[in-house]
Motif scaffolding. Structure first.
Motif, short mmCIF file in Angstrom:
data_model
loop_
_atom_site.label_atom_id
_atom_site.label_comp_id
_atom_site.label_asym_id
_atom_site.label_seq_id
_atom_site.Cartn_x
_atom_site.Cartn_y
_atom_site.Cartn_z
N GLU A 167 0.83 -1.21 0.00
CA GLU A 167 0.00 0.00 0.00
C GLU A 167 0.86 1.26 0.00
O GLU A 167 0.65 2.18 -0.80
N VAL A 168 1.84 1.31 0.89
CA VAL A 168 2.68 2.50 1.00
C VAL A 168 3.52 2.70 -0.26
O VAL A 168 3.70 3.84 -0.72
N HIS A 221 -13.16 8.27 0.57
CA HIS A 221 -14.23 7.73 -0.25
C HIS A 221 -15.25 8.84 -0.45
O HIS A 221 -15.41 9.72 0.40
N THR A 222 -15.91 8.83 -1.60
CA THR A 222 -16.89 9.86 -1.90
C THR A 222 -18.31 9.31 -1.72
O THR A 222 -18.55 8.11 -1.86
N LYS A 223 -19.20 10.21 -1.45
CA LYS A 223 -20.60 9.85 -1.22
C LYS A 223 -21.20 9.12 -2.42
O LYS A 223 -21.98 8.18 -2.26
N GLU A 224 -20.82 9.53 -3.63
CA GLU A 224 -21.40 8.95 -4.84
C GLU A 224 -21.03 7.47 -4.99
O GLU A 224 -21.79 6.70 -5.58
N GLU A 225 -19.87 7.08 -4.49
CA GLU A 225 -19.39 5.71 -4.70
C GLU A 225 -19.51 4.81 -3.48
O GLU A 225 -19.33 3.60 -3.59
N PHE A 226 -19.83 5.39 -2.34
CA PHE A 226 -19.84 4.61 -1.10
C PHE A 226 -21.11 3.77 -0.98
O PHE A 226 -22.18 4.17 -1.42
N GLN A 227 -21.00 2.59 -0.37
CA GLN A 227 -22.16 1.75 -0.11
C GLN A 227 -22.00 1.06 1.23
O GLN A 227 -20.90 0.98 1.78
N ARG A 263 -5.49 16.32 -7.71
CA ARG A 263 -5.78 15.19 -8.59
C ARG A 263 -6.29 14.02 -7.75
O ARG A 263 -5.92 13.86 -6.59
N PHE A 264 -7.12 13.19 -8.38
CA PHE A 264 -7.71 12.02 -7.72
C PHE A 264 -7.22 10.77 -8.44
O PHE A 264 -7.31 10.66 -9.65
N VAL A 265 -6.71 9.81 -7.67
CA VAL A 265 -6.21 8.55 -8.22
C VAL A 265 -6.96 7.40 -7.55
O VAL A 265 -7.03 7.32 -6.32
N ASP A 266 -7.54 6.50 -8.34
CA ASP A 266 -8.30 5.38 -7.79
C ASP A 266 -7.39 4.44 -7.00
O ASP A 266 -6.30 4.08 -7.44
N MET A 267 -7.89 4.03 -5.82
CA MET A 267 -7.21 3.03 -4.97
C MET A 267 -8.28 2.05 -4.49
O MET A 267 -8.47 1.84 -3.29
N ASN A 268 -8.98 1.44 -5.42
CA ASN A 268 -10.22 0.73 -5.10
C ASN A 268 -10.03 -0.66 -4.49
O ASN A 268 -10.99 -1.24 -4.00
N TYR A 321 -15.57 -1.36 -2.03
CA TYR A 321 -15.11 -0.29 -1.15
C TYR A 321 -14.17 0.58 -1.96
O TYR A 321 -12.97 0.36 -2.01
N LYS A 322 -14.76 1.55 -2.64
CA LYS A 322 -13.99 2.39 -3.55
C LYS A 322 -13.32 3.54 -2.80
O LYS A 322 -13.95 4.26 -2.05
#
Length: 243
Positions: free
Chosen positions: A23-24, A138-144, A216-221, A234-235
């Motif tokens: 991860e690091v 995590h953003t509200k749009e993608e969270f579940q 900038r935003f980088v996906d770490m899904n 868990y995006k």
């Protein structure tokens, strides 16, 4: 909360330092890709028990800050060469600036927009001109809603953690944690309920724009895929801002 005070000592069992390595390395690569100059020093806000720092210290001179004395005690024991300080990420002022300010695992504890602004303002004032700050969000749009499980053992200690994430308002969710702790075969059961922030992508963009020049935003899904139960997602996004 139990996990941050009375049970802080189990953190290196459930997540030993080597588990943070991949991860690091991903964070470090993104930081170096976005850096305009060499990055030498890092301030880690919300550093917890120092798991990330066990890897960050291979790349940077790290200073850690956390609000939990229990977690700081574990961090100091595991990373004696790192300076750890007690403080709240919303208000701490070290009167010093760093090449990087990092909040990779705790920005979600800012559960109001006001607190989010306070934490980001704190981060920004500790970044050297031309430096970077980064968060994992995590953003509200993608969270579940989701469920997770974590298990580990060491000698005569066995730990199982069950986590339930449940959206409970427009801007917050509850992370309910149940700990099954067996010491020498004797079971004890503990629980915590954490009220965490859940903000839209726009809220993040607007808030960061107040304090930074570019983001900038980088996906770490996939960071927590191994712990997800059922068919959950868990995006996550790594947010890198230039100051």
């Amino acid at each position: 909360m139990n996990i941050y005070e009375n049970l802080a000592w189990i953190e290196p069992i459930i997540a030993p330092p080597e588990e943070y390595a991949e991860e690091v390395e991903r964070y470090v690569k993104v930081l170096k890709d976005h850096a305009a100059r060499e990055l030498k020093t890092m301030l880690h806000l919300g550093c917890g028990a120092g798991g990330h720092d066990s890897q960050f210290k291979k790349h940077f001179e790290v200073t850690g800050v956390d609000i939990s004395e229990g977690m700081l005690n574990v961090a100091k024991k595991n990373n004696p060469e790192i300076t750890y300080l007690h403080g709240d990420m919303r208000t701490v002022d070290l009167n010093r600036q760093f090449d990087i300010v990092a909040i990779p695992d705790s920005i979600m504890y800012m559960n109001t927009v006001e607190n989010l602004h306070a934490a980001i303002q704190t981060a920004a004032k500790h970044v050297k001109p031309g430096g970077l700050m980064f968060f994992v969000i995590h953003t509200k749009e993608e969270f579940q809603n989701n469920n997770f499980s974590y298990m580990a053992e060491k000698e005569d200690i066995h730990v199982t953690i069950l986590e339930n994430n449940h959206i409970n308002s427009d801007n917050t969710y509850e992370a309910t944690m149940i700990y099954l702790l067996r010491e020498n075969g004797k079971l004890s059961i503990h629980h915590d309920v954490h009220l965490l922030g859940l903000f839209s992508h726009k809220t993040w963009v607007d808030t960061l724009a107040t304090y930074t020049k570019e983001t900038r935003f980088v996906d770490m899904n996939d960071l927590y895929d191994a712990n997800l139960l059922e068919d959950g997602e868990y995006k996550l996004k790594m947010v890198i801002s230039k100051c």
